[in-house]
Design a protein around this motif. Structure first.
Motif, PDB file in Angstrom:
ATOM      1  N   PRO A  16      -4.830 -12.071 -21.039  1.00 42.34           N
ATOM      2  CA  PRO A  16      -3.513 -11.580 -20.638  1.00 42.34           C
ATOM      3  C   PRO A  16      -2.570 -12.643 -20.064  1.00 42.34           C
ATOM      4  O   PRO A  16      -1.394 -12.373 -19.887  1.00 42.34           O
ATOM      5  CB  PRO A  16      -3.837 -10.525 -19.590  1.00 42.34           C
ATOM      6  CG  PRO A  16      -5.138 -10.964 -19.013  1.00 42.34           C
ATOM      7  CD  PRO A  16      -5.882 -11.603 -20.148  1.00 42.34           C
ATOM      8  N   THR A  17      -3.080 -13.854 -19.802  1.00 47.49           N
ATOM      9  CA  THR A  17      -2.223 -14.927 -19.281  1.00 47.49           C
ATOM     10  C   THR A  17      -2.467 -16.198 -20.090  1.00 47.49           C
ATOM     11  O   THR A  17      -3.508 -16.359 -20.735  1.00 47.49           O
ATOM     12  CB  THR A  17      -2.531 -15.236 -17.799  1.00 47.49           C
ATOM     13  OG1 THR A  17      -3.857 -15.794 -17.714  1.00 47.49           O
ATOM     14  CG2 THR A  17      -2.410 -13.993 -16.925  1.00 47.49           C
ATOM     15  N   ILE A  18      -1.502 -17.099 -20.021  1.00 45.36           N
ATOM     16  CA  ILE A  18      -1.627 -18.392 -20.715  1.00 45.36           C
ATOM     17  C   ILE A  18      -2.851 -19.137 -20.200  1.00 45.36           C
ATOM     18  O   ILE A  18      -3.609 -19.725 -20.977  1.00 45.36           O
ATOM     19  CB  ILE A  18      -0.351 -19.245 -20.510  1.00 45.36           C
ATOM     20  CG1 ILE A  18       0.849 -18.589 -21.207  1.00 45.36           C
ATOM     21  CG2 ILE A  18      -0.552 -20.674 -20.982  1.00 45.36           C
ATOM     22  CD1 ILE A  18       0.796 -18.554 -22.704  1.00 45.36           C
ATOM     23  N   PRO A  32       2.270  -5.444 -20.402  1.00 47.73           N
ATOM     24  CA  PRO A  32       2.210  -6.835 -19.931  1.00 47.73           C
ATOM     25  C   PRO A  32       0.922  -7.513 -20.384  1.00 47.73           C
ATOM     26  O   PRO A  32      -0.133  -6.888 -20.462  1.00 47.73           O
ATOM     27  CB  PRO A  32       2.249  -6.688 -18.406  1.00 47.73           C
ATOM     28  CG  PRO A  32       2.971  -5.401 -18.181  1.00 47.73           C
ATOM     29  CD  PRO A  32       2.530  -4.507 -19.309  1.00 47.73           C
ATOM     30  N   GLY A  33       1.035  -8.795 -20.706  1.00 48.50           N
ATOM     31  CA  GLY A  33      -0.121  -9.563 -21.159  1.00 48.50           C
ATOM     32  C   GLY A  33      -0.252  -9.609 -22.667  1.00 48.50           C
ATOM     33  O   GLY A  33      -1.110 -10.308 -23.187  1.00 48.50           O
ATOM     34  N   SER A  34       0.602  -8.863 -23.372  1.00 46.44           N
ATOM     35  CA  SER A  34       0.551  -8.843 -24.839  1.00 46.44           C
ATOM     36  C   SER A  34       1.917  -9.097 -25.461  1.00 46.44           C
ATOM     37  O   SER A  34       2.125  -8.829 -26.643  1.00 46.44           O
ATOM     38  CB  SER A  34       0.037  -7.489 -25.332  1.00 46.44           C
ATOM     39  OG  SER A  34      -1.281  -7.280 -24.916  1.00 46.44           O
ATOM     40  N   VAL A  35       2.866  -9.577 -24.685  1.00 41.34           N
ATOM     41  CA  VAL A  35       4.231  -9.756 -25.175  1.00 41.34           C
ATOM     42  C   VAL A  35       4.298 -10.898 -26.177  1.00 41.34           C
ATOM     43  O   VAL A  35       3.727 -11.968 -25.972  1.00 41.34           O
ATOM     44  CB  VAL A  35       5.197 -10.026 -24.004  1.00 41.34           C
ATOM     45  CG1 VAL A  35       6.601 -10.295 -24.509  1.00 41.34           C
ATOM     46  CG2 VAL A  35       5.188  -8.854 -23.048  1.00 41.34           C
ATOM     47  N   SER A  44       2.002 -20.053 -32.491  1.00 43.74           N
ATOM     48  CA  SER A  44       0.935 -19.084 -32.228  1.00 43.74           C
ATOM     49  C   SER A  44       1.405 -18.048 -31.224  1.00 43.74           C
ATOM     50  O   SER A  44       2.021 -18.389 -30.210  1.00 43.74           O
ATOM     51  CB  SER A  44      -0.298 -19.785 -31.653  1.00 43.74           C
ATOM     52  OG  SER A  44      -0.835 -20.673 -32.583  1.00 43.74           O
ATOM     53  N   PHE A  45       1.079 -16.774 -31.535  1.00 41.48           N
ATOM     54  CA  PHE A  45       1.443 -15.639 -30.682  1.00 41.48           C
ATOM     55  C   PHE A  45       0.331 -14.601 -30.720  1.00 41.48           C
ATOM     56  O   PHE A  45      -0.409 -14.506 -31.691  1.00 41.48           O
ATOM     57  CB  PHE A  45       2.709 -14.939 -31.212  1.00 41.48           C
ATOM     58  CG  PHE A  45       3.892 -15.812 -31.401  1.00 41.48           C
ATOM     59  CD1 PHE A  45       4.676 -16.188 -30.321  1.00 41.48           C
ATOM     60  CD2 PHE A  45       4.243 -16.252 -32.664  1.00 41.48           C
ATOM     61  CE1 PHE A  45       5.799 -16.982 -30.502  1.00 41.48           C
ATOM     62  CE2 PHE A  45       5.359 -17.050 -32.858  1.00 41.48           C
ATOM     63  CZ  PHE A  45       6.138 -17.422 -31.774  1.00 41.48           C
ATOM     64  N   HIS A  46       0.297 -13.743 -29.703  1.00 46.76           N
ATOM     65  CA  HIS A  46      -0.559 -12.553 -29.765  1.00 46.76           C
ATOM     66  C   HIS A  46       0.033 -11.593 -30.802  1.00 46.76           C
ATOM     67  O   HIS A  46       1.254 -11.468 -30.885  1.00 46.76           O
ATOM     68  CB  HIS A  46      -0.570 -11.800 -28.431  1.00 46.76           C
ATOM     69  CG  HIS A  46      -1.330 -12.452 -27.339  1.00 46.76           C
ATOM     70  ND1 HIS A  46      -2.621 -12.910 -27.478  1.00 46.76           N
ATOM     71  CD2 HIS A  46      -0.987 -12.699 -26.050  1.00 46.76           C
ATOM     72  CE1 HIS A  46      -3.030 -13.410 -26.336  1.00 46.76           C
ATOM     73  NE2 HIS A  46      -2.063 -13.300 -25.447  1.00 46.76           N
TER      74      HIS A  46
END
Length: 177
Positions: free
Chosen positions: A41-43, A112-115, A143-145
């Protein structure tokens, strides 16, 4: 977005949110690769799972203006940090604050954590404006979720531009730092 549509997005499972992204990309003939990993959920947590694939991993922040009638997704290099005060001066949108979880769910269908920019597929009214750091153009892929923080999508610059055109939200590349 209708209230029903907004609520329906909230109850999608993580896998269903991922599948919506993959289906959209497939329908638009947008090429990508992806890999799965434990929840990140975080970088800081995600860094331990990133592959050394030459892509630039991005940080994605969701803001609203002072009146709450405009929303912005800001995408930049995950190795950089931005102060909101500096961002306000660069974006020229007035006073900004982080959008609430409820606004994130309403406009992007995300928690939050998936934006990520892939949340824009849920913004059927194209309400959210996307700001991207110009420096991201220096990388062959990003790269993205995929709207689920248990996977990472790697997409080339060309395919990302095709995605942005297909999704239809307004966007611009600007100098953020």
């Amino acid at each position: 977005m209708s209230l029903f549509h907004s609520f329906a997005l909230l109850y999608l499972s993580s896998m269903e949110r991922q599948e919506r992204v993959f289906n959209f990309l497939k329908e638009q003939e947008i090429e990508y690769s992806f890999y799965t990993h434990p929840e990140a959920p975080t970088i800081e947590i995600a860094r331990q799972y990133w592959h050394n694939d030459g892509s630039k991993h991005c940080k994605n922040l969701f803001f609203r203006n002072h009146k709450g009638n405009r929303h912005y997704l800001v995408v930049f290099d995950s190795d950089q940090s931005l102060a909101i005060h500096d961002l306000e001066h660069r974006l020229h949108q007035g006073k900004l604050s982080f959008a609430s979880e409820q606004r994130m769910e309403r406009y992007l269908g995300l928690k939050p954590g998936s934006v990520s920019p892939f949340g824009l597929i849920n913004d059927t009214e194209n309400h959210v404006h996307l700001f991207l750091d110009k420096n991201l153009l220096n990388y062959p892929s990003l790269s993205f979720h995929p709207n689920d923080n248990r996977a990472t999508v790697v997409i080339s610059q060309q395919m990302f531009e095709k995605y942005l055109t297909a999704v239809g939200n307004s966007y611009e590349y600007i100098e953020l730092y």
